[in-house]
Design a protein around this motif. Structure first.
Motif, mmCIF file in Angstrom:
data_model
loop_
_atom_site.group_PDB
_atom_site.id
_atom_site.type_symbol
_atom_site.label_atom_id
_atom_site.label_comp_id
_atom_site.label_asym_id
_atom_site.label_seq_id
_atom_site.Cartn_x
_atom_site.Cartn_y
_atom_site.Cartn_z
ATOM 1 N N HIS A 1 9.828 2.107 -2.021
ATOM 2 C CA HIS A 1 8.466 1.743 -1.709
ATOM 3 C C HIS A 1 8.415 0.139 -1.526
ATOM 4 O O HIS A 1 9.306 -0.566 -2.448
ATOM 5 C CB HIS A 1 7.399 2.186 -2.850
ATOM 6 N N PRO A 2 7.793 -0.438 -0.689
ATOM 7 C CA PRO A 2 7.917 -1.880 -0.308
ATOM 8 C C PRO A 2 7.281 -2.623 -1.533
ATOM 9 O O PRO A 2 6.150 -2.261 -1.667
ATOM 10 C CB PRO A 2 7.251 -2.083 0.894
ATOM 11 N N LYS B 1 4.332 -11.153 -1.643
ATOM 12 C CA LYS B 1 3.776 -9.762 -1.993
ATOM 13 C C LYS B 1 2.349 -10.041 -2.338
ATOM 14 O O LYS B 1 1.762 -11.160 -2.382
ATOM 15 C CB LYS B 1 4.276 -9.329 -3.518
ATOM 16 N N PRO B 2 1.295 -8.997 -2.110
ATOM 17 C CA PRO B 2 1.849 -7.522 -1.866
ATOM 18 C C PRO B 2 2.394 -7.584 -0.149
ATOM 19 O O PRO B 2 1.812 -8.359 0.684
ATOM 20 C CB PRO B 2 0.729 -6.720 -2.059
ATOM 21 N N VAL B 3 2.935 -6.480 0.178
ATOM 22 C CA VAL B 3 3.316 -6.432 1.508
ATOM 23 C C VAL B 3 2.238 -5.723 2.027
ATOM 24 O O VAL B 3 1.566 -4.664 1.658
ATOM 25 C CB VAL B 3 4.601 -5.224 1.538
ATOM 26 N N CYS C 1 0.985 -3.150 4.771
ATOM 27 C CA CYS C 1 1.615 -1.784 5.171
ATOM 28 C C CYS C 1 0.883 -1.298 6.422
ATOM 29 O O CYS C 1 -0.740 -1.424 6.207
ATOM 30 C CB CYS C 1 1.825 -0.992 4.069
ATOM 31 N N THR D 1 4.887 2.524 6.288
ATOM 32 C CA THR D 1 5.291 3.501 5.539
ATOM 33 C C THR D 1 4.884 4.817 5.893
ATOM 34 O O THR D 1 4.104 4.940 6.934
ATOM 35 C CB THR D 1 4.637 3.143 4.170
ATOM 36 N N THR E 1 0.404 3.075 3.048
ATOM 37 C CA THR E 1 0.349 2.628 2.042
ATOM 38 C C THR E 1 1.485 1.913 1.299
ATOM 39 O O THR E 1 2.704 2.353 1.665
ATOM 40 C CB THR E 1 -0.645 3.219 0.764
ATOM 41 N N ARG E 2 1.406 1.223 0.243
ATOM 42 C CA ARG E 2 2.585 0.733 -0.353
ATOM 43 C C ARG E 2 3.304 1.615 -1.651
ATOM 44 O O ARG E 2 4.409 1.192 -2.010
ATOM 45 C CB ARG E 2 2.297 -0.663 -1.300
#
Length: 646
Positions: free
Chosen positions: A210-211, A241-243, A245, A270, A274-275
């Motif tokens: 998970h990113p 962060k956060p990434v 997505c 993804t 979502t992350r």
């Protein structure tokens, strides 16, 4: 009075991108009410490189503003913004300082748009955002800088800008596989992975893939190279962060909008968007550029970098595929002509650069005098969609008599190289030799003035034909000062000959035969190569272009060559006749769209149509376009009293 001013501002803005995407009249009126109108004398600086962004961006109402890149080598012209062009949009979407010097090239009227008032519209109008996003992704102005590209590239194309229609329908598909590392890795390890795989970003992932963060080249430059972070630090101290997505079903336009809104250049894909799901891909601004291979700004950039006529031909073929897509999607014909004109202009400029390089290789050196390349005919009017034959000329500054032959010989040789390259690109040589390589059409300013005077004073059929081609001249190389002298010369006070000249031009415009027979069938050619075909250019388009030209000459308005814009200008000058002029502009749009559609299908100029090949809708539109042709001819007969001249 204030309401009247706001209404006039609104009437202008509603036709200028990106404002034309705002269909809420009240909202756009609020924007117009906060506009500041600024008059600029030649040389007035609007902003300088390095200055902090202001709370406004700008639209050119009249005149021209030039953007310069300033470095140790001096000022380098980047863009000349004319009527309707938008510039200085950096404050709207970015916090960076201005990159360029903006300076008025002539007396200009500029509208300053309050960014705060306009920014409120962005969430409400996705097409405005798409316009800006596509411009950011496609601009080549900002490719020289490592900072975030600016939406100031709106002025790059000066019209409805880039091809968001293509972006809306383009799915991302399979993105490139992401390069990843775990959160326990060191910064130096991440750098080695990026170098090994030649990528500009690396995604930090959890054990479940998970990113959790992302590191880009810019992070290394801003933090590691400056000593803020040590290469031995963990990646968690450098990553962002956060990434952000995205899911697997978004279009390129969706991605650009997201990048624009977030102010970032990378998005992580993804499984569920979502992350909290495994990473499946990464998309960058560069990836979008590759995806948009037929984006106008991308094509313009590639044209400017081309080193051979063969590659230019390939790029022009790509432009025609883009043109076909625009026509299929019913994109505004005004937008299409603006885009194709910019592409053609850039091809001409690149051919001139290649010609100058050949002159250097021949030992002829640099140009011995200031010169400008003049586009004539349909390209001069900004209406050349297909690769038809060349119509061009060359104008150079006056030089002493002792140098004249040497200077002219230089420019004739250069023109020969340029026209040869244009021919290799696919623009055929003019059968009438109306090209800059012809000594008759490669002249200094003074001799061009003499030539124009002769045409205006001696109104023979041949001279009037030359007027119909040469009076639509437009400079595409140089600083514009030489073509400006010709324009000024045309409008000098010469009452007697001017009256006869305009009447003769008007007579020529009404002499074209009717497009329809008494039984409302199309009048086709009775013999020759095009027997039983309808001459779209001579029987429908040329009467409208000729009428627009003579009306603008009578109104003493220069530097407006495009037929659509000529009629729009006449509608503004004569509100009582506005409806007729706008109907003429709309008819011309129908005609030029039809010609381009047929020409692309048959791979020719599209001039001659076989009525049976038209759809029923095309037949109706074509017939309806003939009414404004007749109306304009009647208007000319009345205005210039042509019935009394017969």
């Amino acid at each position: 009075m204030a309401n009247q001013v706001t209404r006039r501002l609104y009437d202008f803005l509603k036709d200028v991108p990106p404002f034309n995407y705002v269909d809420d009249e009240a909202a756009l009126l609020r924007v117009a009410s906060r506009v500041e109108v600024t008059y600029l004398t030649p040389g007035t600086v609007v902003f300088r490189p390095g200055e902090p962004p202001r709370d406004r961006f700008f639209v050119v109402k009249e005149g021209a503003v030039e953007l310069f890149r300033v470095d140790d080598a001096g000022e380098q012209l980047v863009e000349r913004c004319g009527e309707g062009d938008v510039f200085g949009i950096r404050p709207l979407l970015a916090e960076d300082n201005y990159l360029f010097l903006a300076r008025a090239a002539e007396e200009s009227l500029v509208y300053a748009i309050n960014t705060a008032g306009f920014r409120e519209l962005l969430p409400l109008y996705p097409r405005v955002t798409q316009f800006l996003a596509a411009t950011m992704a496609g601009s080549n102005r900002y490719a020289i800088t490592a900072t975030k590209p600016s939406p100031e590239a709106t002025a790059e194309l000066g019209a409805e800008s880039l091809a968001f229609g293509l972006l809306e329908s383009q799915r991302l598909g399979n993105l490139r596989q992401p390069i990843t590392c775990f959160a326990t890795a060191r910064i130096v390890d991440a750098a080695k992975l990026m170098t090994e795989h030649n990528v500009g970003s690396i995604v930090v992932v959890s054990r479940e893939h998970h990113p959790v963060g992302i590191i880009t080249d810019r992070d290394f430059r801003s933090k590691v190279a400056t000593g803020v972070r040590s290469p031995q630090d963990g990646v968690i101290k450098l990553m962002k962060k956060p990434v952000v997505c995205i899911g697997p079903t978004l279009t390129a336009a969706d991605v650009q909008i997201e990048m624009l809104r977030r102010g970032i250049n990378h998005l992580v894909q993804t499984e569920d968007g979502t992350r909290n799901s495994p990473i499946t891909g990464v998309v960058s601004k560069h990836d979008l550029l590759v995806l948009q291979g037929n984006n106008p700004a991308v094509l313009i950039r590639e044209i400017g970098r081309a080193k051979s006529a063969a590659y230019l031909r390939t790029l022009r073929e790509r432009a025609e595929r883009m043109l076909a897509t625009y026509l299929e999607q019913e994109v505004s014909i005004v937008f299409i002509t603006t885009i194709m004109t910019r592409l053609n202009d850039e091809i001409i400029r690149t051919c001139i650069k290649m010609g100058l390089a050949r002159m250097q290789a021949d030992g002829r050196g640099n140009p011995p005098a200031l010169f400008d390349w003049l586009a004539l005919g349909s390209q001069g009017r900004g209406e050349q969609l297909l690769r038809t034959d060349q119509d061009n000329a060359l104008i150079f500054a006056d030089v002493p008599a002792a140098r004249y032959n040497t200077v002219k010989d230089y420019f004739l040789q250069l023109a020969g190289y340029v026209t040869e390259s244009l021919n290799q690109v696919g623009f055929e040589y003019c059968t009438a030799d109306m090209m800059a390589s012809n000594p008759a059409w490669c002249l200094p300013v003074s001799k061009w003035k003499e030539q124009f005077t002769h045409w205006m004073d001696d109104n023979t059929a041949e001279n009037l034909l030359n007027v119909s081609i040469f009076f639509d001249f437009r400079g595409v190389w140089g600083d514009g000062s030489l073509p400006a002298q010709l324009t000024k010369h045309i409008f000098r006070e010469r009452p007697g000959s001017r009256t006869r000249f305009l009447a003769s031009l008007a007579q020529m415009a009404v002499n074209y035969p009717s497009p329809l027979t008494f039984f409302r069938n199309f009048v086709v050619e009775r013999s020759g190569e095009h027997k039983n075909q309808f001459d779209l250019k001579s029987r429908a388009m040329r009467p409208l272009t000729d009428a627009a030209r003579v009306l603008m000459l009578e109104a003493r308005v220069g530097n407006v060559n495009n037929t659509f814009r000529r009629y729009e200008t006449m509608a503004e000058l004569e509100p009582q006749n506005a409806r007729g002029y706008r109907e003429a502009a709309q008819a011309y749009e129908v005609l030029i769209r039809l010609r381009a559609t047929v020409g692309l299908r048959r791979q020719d100029s599209g001039r001659y149509l076989e009525p049976k090949e038209l759809t029923s809708m095309q037949r109706v539109l074509l017939r309806n376009s003939f009414n404004p042709v007749g109306d304009m001819q009647m208007r000319l007969e009345t205005r210039f009293q042509l019935n009394f001249l017969r």
